[in-house]
Structures are given as structure tokens and as C-alpha cells.
Scaffold this active site. Structure first.
Site, mmCIF file in Angstrom:
data_model
loop_
_atom_site.group_PDB
_atom_site.id
_atom_site.type_symbol
_atom_site.label_atom_id
_atom_site.label_comp_id
_atom_site.label_asym_id
_atom_site.label_seq_id
_atom_site.Cartn_x
_atom_site.Cartn_y
_atom_site.Cartn_z
ATOM 1 N N GLU A 1 41.223 37.371 39.113
ATOM 2 C CA GLU A 1 41.338 37.045 40.271
ATOM 3 C C GLU A 1 39.647 37.509 40.806
ATOM 4 O O GLU A 1 39.528 37.482 41.825
ATOM 5 C CB GLU A 1 42.127 38.146 41.092
ATOM 6 C CG GLU A 1 43.045 38.945 42.150
ATOM 7 C CD GLU A 1 42.241 39.483 43.255
ATOM 8 O OE1 GLU A 1 42.185 38.756 44.487
ATOM 9 O OE2 GLU A 1 41.070 40.650 42.601
ATOM 10 N N GLU A 2 39.728 38.986 40.206
ATOM 11 C CA GLU A 2 38.195 39.323 41.176
ATOM 12 C C GLU A 2 36.813 38.540 41.041
ATOM 13 O O GLU A 2 36.077 38.386 41.748
ATOM 14 C CB GLU A 2 37.908 40.459 40.228
ATOM 15 C CG GLU A 2 39.028 41.780 40.102
ATOM 16 C CD GLU A 2 38.586 42.377 41.416
ATOM 17 O OE1 GLU A 2 37.890 42.103 42.225
ATOM 18 O OE2 GLU A 2 39.490 43.494 41.092
ATOM 19 N N ASP B 1 42.984 41.869 35.478
ATOM 20 C CA ASP B 1 41.195 41.915 35.339
ATOM 21 C C ASP B 1 41.133 42.732 36.459
ATOM 22 O O ASP B 1 41.158 43.364 37.271
ATOM 23 C CB ASP B 1 40.419 41.256 35.675
ATOM 24 C CG ASP B 1 40.476 40.360 37.475
ATOM 25 O OD1 ASP B 1 41.370 40.063 37.103
ATOM 26 O OD2 ASP B 1 39.328 39.402 37.938
ATOM 27 N N ASP C 1 43.210 49.246 41.062
ATOM 28 C CA ASP C 1 43.570 47.396 41.456
ATOM 29 C C ASP C 1 42.675 46.073 40.607
ATOM 30 O O ASP C 1 41.878 46.780 40.007
ATOM 31 C CB ASP C 1 42.168 47.304 42.382
ATOM 32 C CG ASP C 1 41.712 46.083 42.681
ATOM 33 O OD1 ASP C 1 43.013 44.732 42.593
ATOM 34 O OD2 ASP C 1 40.422 45.245 43.441
ATOM 35 N N HIS D 1 36.794 48.881 43.498
ATOM 36 C CA HIS D 1 35.734 48.223 43.352
ATOM 37 C C HIS D 1 34.593 49.173 42.968
ATOM 38 O O HIS D 1 33.148 48.999 44.055
ATOM 39 C CB HIS D 1 35.025 47.049 44.396
ATOM 40 C CG HIS D 1 36.576 45.192 44.929
ATOM 41 N ND1 HIS D 1 36.118 44.545 44.627
ATOM 42 C CD2 HIS D 1 37.625 45.805 43.732
ATOM 43 C CE1 HIS D 1 37.447 44.014 44.462
ATOM 44 N NE2 HIS D 1 37.944 44.689 43.737
HETATM 45 ZN ZN LIG Z 1 42.513 43.600 43.597
#
Ligand SMILES: [Zn+2]
Length: 404
Positions: free
Chosen positions: A171-172, A79, A137, A376
């Protein structure tokens, strides 16, 4: 497929996860990448690859015949953060020769903002068009793991123990290990590949707690409120003011913990305040939570019982105390980095990781870099040079030497 085409394929899937969703995974779109990965893993020879109803992908590469070693886990998340759009990503590959990197006429990665950009001189970088995040990421981690496993399958002379793969959603949103099946995953110890610049190795994170204060006020017409009104906004302001201003995220670093007020909404009759509490040190973490309770007790003594209601629960713990009895797994990662000429940079994480959750489920799991930066946001990029090095690091990490 090679490392870079693999990565570019993964970032073409929109896999944003959403904080406030109650379902798991928070968006069904992640299933599309998960199913693609299962097909791909089967295609390179991992016949047992599967995706479960929560979106977790599991697969295993059996040990080289004759090798007896502890099964080792490798994990990365599918994710991406909801902070910036992760849809219709238009990656661009460039050779970095210094100066600002113009992503579009308005947006640039500027040397003045990122003075260490010269670290990437001569590297091939993958950048965005300045309108979305990149998804390095953590799709860089997935691409590196799959490429390393593909290499091992093509090179049976490189001996290794059993390798267990897990690619997870959420995870986020901090829920990455909520539905993980540690038996299906199956390693004795593992590594998350979910970090930034080459060299990064982490096995310490925060202890974290989430706090909600509900302030119950009494609203009376302001003209006749004397000695009667209990204004929840003012009591809430007083509450927030009782937490040391210098112990906020904006004034702390390294091993310094903090109180972070994340939300405050309300009116005279009621207010809701949300906060997170963080500290690497478990004893200091407990002291911080005790302080939260004392603030509430004080305000209830002052304004009447039940004025402030408190809900506080722990979200994750520092994995350090559970990794330290197994420092050989940290040493092994350091050796793997050094074996390709990279000096490890060990730093405490000022956050949590999926590895912390996994560590507390009995699988000690430090975290390794992937070669990305500026996660992000639209300035996210990754270095192809560093991603290639991480494939080598993974191969070193899983090949049987002193684990025999
Ligand atoms: Zn990450």
C-alpha cells in the site's frame, strides 16, 4: 489472542516496503507476516485462508445459514512506510493523563505540536520508543478485522452475510492493488480499514498523475558558448517556474489540487525533473495535465523541438464518482459508527488509497479509521480505546440487518 496482543504480535514483524524496488512484493519479509496471518486465520476457523505468490492473504467467513446478503469485503495492508525504520519496534502501553508523552530522553509527542492530544485524555495508548514507527498503519486495521471475525465465529447468534478478507502488501508504495485477485477476494463491496482517529470515513481521494520531464541541453565550453549553449539546468528552472507557486502542496488544502515538484537533478547537458499532479475534480485534473503539455510545447517552440521530453501517466482516480451510485455503503458505515455513539467525520483524502484502486476494479471501497495517529514517523501511536471501538464498528458493519 485478544486485540492488543494480536496487534503487538503483528508489529513485531518487519514489513517495510520500498518505493524503488521492481520486484513484488518489494521486500520478501512481508511473507513472514502473511504466513503467520494464514496460520492464525485457520486457527480461528477460516479454513480457506491462503497466501499467494505476491503476498496477498485471502480468507472467507461464510454467511450465517439462511442469511442472504451481498458479500462484504474487509481489507488492511501489512506493509509499513519506508520513511522510518519498522524493525525491532519496542511498543509501550501507557495511560494518557495529559501533557507531553516522552518517548525517550530526546523524543516526545508534544502538546505544543499536537494541540488535539487532549482528545486522548484517559485513553490507553500504544507508543514507540522514539526510534521507529509503530506500524499501527495499518496493523491496527488487521488486528481489528481479525478480532471482529473471531467474535463472530464465537457468537453464531450474531447473523451476517459472507465476509471476505484481504490483507495486502505494497500500500505504501502505491501498488497495493497491483496484483490483487478480485475473484479470490470475492466481495460485492468492501471497506479498507486504513485511517486515523476514530470517526474518520472517506470515499473521496485525489485523481493522480506522475510526470517526468527530460531536458536535453547542449553543453559548450562556457568561454565560447554564446548563442550555442542550451543549459538544461536553466531550462529546467524555467520549466519549474512556470507552475504556480501557490498551487504547491505547501499552500493547498481541502479540495485544492496541486503540482508538486519532487525531484530535480542534472547539469548543463541534461536534467530530469519529476512531478506529481493531483486534483479531486476530474475535469480540473485533466486541465492540469493539459497545462503540463502546454508548458512543454512552449519550451520546445522556444528552444527547439525535442528539448523537453514528457512522460505522464495516471496513477489513480478519485473513487467518488464510482462510490456515489452506491451511497448505501457509505450510509451503512455511518450507521455502524453512530450505533456505538461515534459521529462520522467525512473528509476528502489528499492522497490515494487501495480502496480507490479496488473501486476502479469494480468493488466500491470506502475507507474507515483504525484509531492510530502520526503515521509514517516515530511519533506514531494508537489508542487502545479507539481500536476496541473499531472492532465493534466492524461487527455492526457486517451483521445482516437491512441487507437481508
Ligand atoms: Zn495505511
Amino acid at each position: 489472542m485478544d486485540l492488543i496482543n494480536r496487534f503487538l504480535k503483528y508489529v513485531s514483524f518487519e514489513t517495510t516496503s520500498y518505493e524503488d524496488a521492481e520486484c513484488f512484493p518489494s521486500s520478501p519479509k512481508v511473507f513472514e507476516l502473511a504466513d503467520y496471518l494464514v496460520d492464525e486465520l485457520k486457527g480461528i476457523g477460516l479454513g480457506d485462508a491462503m497466501r499467494d505468490e505476491y503476498g496477498y492473504v485471502y480468507a472467507h467467513l461464510e454467511a450465517t445459514p439462511g442469511v442472504e446478503a451481498d458479500p462484504i469485503g474487509l481489507m488492511s495492508h501489512m506493509d509499513t512506510s519506508s520513511a522510518v525504520s519498522g524493525a525491532n519496534i519496542k511498543p509501550r502501553i501507557l495511560k494518557y493523563e495529559g501533557g507531553d508523552i516522552q518517548l525517550n530522553p530526546e523524543v516526545a509527542i508534544k502538546v505544543s505540536d499536537f494541540p488535539d492530544l487532549d482528545h486522548y485524555l484517559g485513553h490507553e495508548l500504544i507508543v514507540t520508543d522514539g526510534t521507529t514507527l509503530l506500524g499501527a498503519d495499518d496493523k491496527a486495521g488487521i488486528a481489528e478485522i481479525v478480532t471482529a471475525v473471531e467474535y463472530l465465529i464465537a457468537h453464531p447468534e450474531v447473523k451476517h452475510g459472507r465476509i471476505c478478507l484481504c490483507f495486502n502488501p505494497e500500500e505504501e508504495t502505491g501498488r497495493g492493488t497491483e496484483h490483487i485477485d478480485t475473484e479470490k477476494f470475492g466481495p460485492k463491496y468492501a471497506y479498507t480499514l486504513d485511517g486515523d482517529r476514530l470517526g474518520g470515513l472517506e470515499y473521496e481521494c485525489f485523481n493522480g498523475a506522475g510526470v517526468k520531464f527530460k531536458v536535453n541541453g547542449i553543453n559548450i565550453h562556457p568561454g565560447s558558448a554564446k548563442n550555442k549553449m542550451k543549459n538544461a539546468v536553466l531550462i529546467g528552472t524555467e520549466l519549474v517556474g512556470m507552475f504556480p507557486a501557490w498551487e504547491a502542496p505547501a499552500h493547498t488544502e481541502g479540495y485544492e489540487g496541486f503540482y508538486h515538484v519532487m525531484g530535480f537533478e542534472g547539469d548543463e547537458s541534461g536534467a530530469l525533473i519529476s512531478m506529481i499532479v493531483r486534483d479531486h475534480d476530474r475535469a480540473k485534473f485533466e486541465e492540469r495535465k493539459a497545462y503540463v503539455r502546454r508548458v512543454v510545447d512552449y519550451l520546445n517552440a522556444k528552444y527547439g523541438e525535442g528539448t523537453v521530453e514528457l512522460t505522464m501517466s495516471d496513477t489513480y482516480y478519485n473513487m467518488r464518482e464510482l462510490v456515489e451510485p452506491h451511497m448505501e455503503i457509505v450510509d451503512k458505515a455511518m450507521d455502524a459508527l453512530r450505533s456505538i455513539g461515534v459521529e462520522p467525520v467525512v473528509k476528502p483524502i489528499r492522497g490515494g488509497t487501495d480502496g480507490a484502486g479496488l473501486t476502479y476494479m469494480g468493488i466500491p471501497t470506502p475507507n474507515l479509521c483504525t484509531g492510530g495517529q502520526n503515521f509514517h514517523g516515530v511519533l506514531e501511536f494508537c489508542s487502545i480505546d479507539e481500536m476496541k471501538k473499531m472492532v465493534e464498528v466492524i461487527v455492526k458493519l457486517v451483521t445482516a440487518d437491512k441487507w437481508l
